[in-house]
Design a protein around this motif. Structure first.
Motif, mmCIF file in Angstrom:
data_model
loop_
_atom_site.group_PDB
_atom_site.id
_atom_site.type_symbol
_atom_site.label_atom_id
_atom_site.label_comp_id
_atom_site.label_asym_id
_atom_site.label_seq_id
_atom_site.Cartn_x
_atom_site.Cartn_y
_atom_site.Cartn_z
ATOM 1 N N ALA A 20 72.497 -66.608 1.614
ATOM 2 C CA ALA A 20 72.337 -65.404 2.412
ATOM 3 C C ALA A 20 70.773 -65.459 3.184
ATOM 4 O O ALA A 20 70.536 -65.012 4.123
ATOM 5 N N GLU A 21 69.941 -66.179 2.483
ATOM 6 C CA GLU A 21 68.483 -66.295 2.806
ATOM 7 C C GLU A 21 68.356 -66.982 3.916
ATOM 8 O O GLU A 21 67.845 -66.803 5.040
ATOM 9 N N LEU A 22 69.377 -68.226 4.073
ATOM 10 C CA LEU A 22 69.249 -69.155 5.379
ATOM 11 C C LEU A 22 69.755 -68.464 6.516
ATOM 12 O O LEU A 22 68.855 -68.778 7.503
ATOM 13 N N TYR A 23 70.513 -67.377 6.517
ATOM 14 C CA TYR A 23 70.947 -66.741 7.754
ATOM 15 C C TYR A 23 70.409 -65.330 7.814
ATOM 16 O O TYR A 23 70.601 -64.695 8.916
ATOM 17 N N ALA A 24 69.573 -65.134 6.936
ATOM 18 C CA ALA A 24 68.812 -63.736 7.377
ATOM 19 C C ALA A 24 67.955 -63.725 8.263
ATOM 20 O O ALA A 24 67.191 -64.283 8.651
ATOM 21 N N GLY A 25 68.305 -62.900 9.143
ATOM 22 C CA GLY A 25 67.566 -62.625 10.593
ATOM 23 C C GLY A 25 67.554 -63.676 11.689
ATOM 24 O O GLY A 25 67.115 -63.522 12.758
ATOM 25 N N LYS A 26 68.413 -64.824 11.331
ATOM 26 C CA LYS A 26 68.889 -65.858 12.354
ATOM 27 C C LYS A 26 70.085 -66.330 12.241
ATOM 28 O O LYS A 26 70.543 -67.456 12.142
ATOM 29 N N ASN A 27 71.283 -65.377 12.296
ATOM 30 C CA ASN A 27 72.690 -65.727 12.087
ATOM 31 C C ASN A 27 73.130 -65.970 13.520
ATOM 32 O O ASN A 27 73.310 -65.110 14.496
ATOM 33 N N PRO A 28 73.648 -67.294 13.568
ATOM 34 C CA PRO A 28 73.937 -67.784 14.885
ATOM 35 C C PRO A 28 75.262 -67.358 15.359
ATOM 36 O O PRO A 28 75.947 -67.503 16.277
ATOM 37 N N PHE A 29 76.080 -66.929 14.270
ATOM 38 C CA PHE A 29 77.723 -66.513 14.479
ATOM 39 C C PHE A 29 77.937 -65.208 15.075
ATOM 40 O O PHE A 29 77.234 -64.178 15.012
ATOM 41 N N ALA A 30 79.246 -65.114 15.427
ATOM 42 C CA ALA A 30 79.387 -63.725 15.989
ATOM 43 C C ALA A 30 79.745 -62.670 14.838
ATOM 44 O O ALA A 30 79.439 -61.634 15.022
ATOM 45 N N ASP A 31 80.028 -63.157 13.766
ATOM 46 C CA ASP A 31 80.117 -62.602 12.474
ATOM 47 C C ASP A 31 79.921 -63.345 11.348
ATOM 48 O O ASP A 31 80.439 -64.556 11.323
ATOM 49 N N LEU A 32 79.299 -62.965 10.112
ATOM 50 C CA LEU A 32 79.234 -63.700 9.043
ATOM 51 C C LEU A 32 79.362 -62.926 7.910
ATOM 52 O O LEU A 32 78.514 -61.967 7.802
ATOM 53 N N VAL A 33 80.261 -63.381 6.928
ATOM 54 C CA VAL A 33 80.492 -62.508 5.718
ATOM 55 C C VAL A 33 80.436 -63.748 4.485
ATOM 56 O O VAL A 33 80.897 -64.497 4.704
ATOM 57 N N ILE A 34 79.425 -63.366 3.656
ATOM 58 C CA ILE A 34 79.183 -64.325 2.662
ATOM 59 C C ILE A 34 79.528 -63.709 1.320
ATOM 60 O O ILE A 34 79.091 -62.590 0.829
ATOM 61 N N HIS A 35 80.751 -64.208 0.689
ATOM 62 C CA HIS A 35 81.241 -63.571 -0.708
ATOM 63 C C HIS A 35 80.518 -64.542 -1.792
ATOM 64 O O HIS A 35 80.387 -65.636 -1.820
ATOM 65 N N ASN A 36 80.030 -63.606 -3.002
ATOM 66 C CA ASN A 36 79.344 -64.198 -3.979
ATOM 67 C C ASN A 36 80.758 -64.643 -4.898
ATOM 68 O O ASN A 36 80.685 -63.948 -5.986
ATOM 69 N N SER A 37 81.613 -65.185 -4.443
ATOM 70 C CA SER A 37 82.886 -65.332 -5.557
ATOM 71 C C SER A 37 83.914 -66.553 -4.901
ATOM 72 O O SER A 37 83.621 -66.956 -3.885
ATOM 73 N N ALA A 38 84.657 -66.795 -5.871
ATOM 74 C CA ALA A 38 85.641 -67.971 -5.539
ATOM 75 C C ALA A 38 86.794 -67.412 -5.559
ATOM 76 O O ALA A 38 87.029 -66.306 -6.244
ATOM 77 N N ARG A 39 87.958 -67.870 -4.795
ATOM 78 C CA ARG A 39 89.300 -67.374 -4.841
ATOM 79 C C ARG A 39 90.352 -68.151 -5.645
ATOM 80 O O ARG A 39 90.355 -69.395 -5.302
ATOM 81 N N ALA A 40 90.980 -67.680 -6.390
ATOM 82 C CA ALA A 40 92.230 -68.219 -7.115
ATOM 83 C C ALA A 40 93.078 -67.116 -7.701
ATOM 84 O O ALA A 40 92.909 -66.147 -7.779
ATOM 85 N N GLU A 41 94.385 -67.363 -7.648
ATOM 86 C CA GLU A 41 95.387 -66.717 -8.567
ATOM 87 C C GLU A 41 95.325 -66.465 -9.920
ATOM 88 O O GLU A 41 95.505 -65.613 -10.315
ATOM 89 N N LYS A 42 94.632 -67.539 -10.463
ATOM 90 C CA LYS A 42 94.638 -67.473 -11.922
ATOM 91 C C LYS A 42 93.419 -68.436 -12.532
ATOM 92 O O LYS A 42 93.003 -69.324 -11.892
ATOM 93 N N ASP A 43 92.822 -68.271 -13.713
ATOM 94 C CA ASP A 43 91.760 -68.809 -13.991
ATOM 95 C C ASP A 43 92.249 -70.024 -14.947
ATOM 96 O O ASP A 43 92.844 -70.013 -15.716
ATOM 97 N N GLU A 44 92.170 -71.276 -14.275
ATOM 98 C CA GLU A 44 92.175 -72.641 -14.735
ATOM 99 C C GLU A 44 91.517 -73.488 -13.925
ATOM 100 O O GLU A 44 90.789 -73.532 -12.917
ATOM 101 N N MET A 45 91.770 -74.880 -14.469
ATOM 102 C CA MET A 45 90.874 -75.819 -14.187
ATOM 103 C C MET A 45 91.937 -76.728 -13.247
ATOM 104 O O MET A 45 93.057 -76.942 -13.659
ATOM 105 N N ARG A 46 91.428 -77.264 -11.774
ATOM 106 C CA ARG A 46 92.440 -77.941 -11.121
ATOM 107 C C ARG A 46 91.600 -79.242 -10.933
ATOM 108 O O ARG A 46 90.290 -79.089 -10.627
ATOM 109 N N ARG A 47 92.471 -80.242 -10.067
ATOM 110 C CA ARG A 47 91.796 -81.231 -9.694
ATOM 111 C C ARG A 47 91.405 -81.184 -8.162
ATOM 112 O O ARG A 47 92.365 -80.496 -7.499
ATOM 113 N N LEU A 48 90.267 -81.545 -7.868
ATOM 114 C CA LEU A 48 89.968 -81.309 -6.704
ATOM 115 C C LEU A 48 90.059 -82.775 -5.732
ATOM 116 O O LEU A 48 89.543 -83.645 -6.307
#
Length: 106
Positions: free
Chosen positions: A63-91
């Motif tokens: 958020a600090e990196l792009y504060a006041g100098k956002n080069p994108f048409a739109d930028l949304v930063i989520h403070n979360s991860a997305r998953a269907e359930k809480d589990e460990m997975r191999r990356l």
């Protein structure tokens, strides 16, 4: 490197510019530590970016990196991860940073 394609005279005079100026394309960056992936920077002003930075310190830094100098048409930063359930997975880390996935590579 930012907008090197978007600002090129051939792109500016193209039908692509007219389309993307009114309706930028989307890019999702999961694990955006250090900034949006550089792959998208040449067309930043024609891109809507959705970023996921689940660690509080990474989210704040992004958020600090792009504060006041956002080069994108739109930028949304989520403070979360997305998953269907809480589990460990191999990356599956590939040679290409943009292809790393929870899905097994082909």
């Amino acid at each position: 490197m930012i907008d090197t394609i978007s600002r090129h005279p051939d792109f500016i005079s193209s039908s692509l510019e007219r389309v993307f100026a009114g309706d930028p394309f989307g890019f999702t960056d999961v694990g955006s530590v250090g900034g949006v992936h550089p792959l998208i920077l040449p067309v930043a002003s024609r891109t809507r970016c959705t970023c996921f930075a689940p660690a509080p310190d990474s989210h704040a830094a992004l958020a600090e990196l792009y504060a006041g100098k956002n080069p994108f048409a739109d930028l949304v930063i989520h403070n979360s991860a997305r998953a269907e359930k809480d589990e460990m997975r191999r990356l599956h880390v590939t040679r290409s940073a943009v292809n790393t996935s929870l899905l097994e590579p082909d």
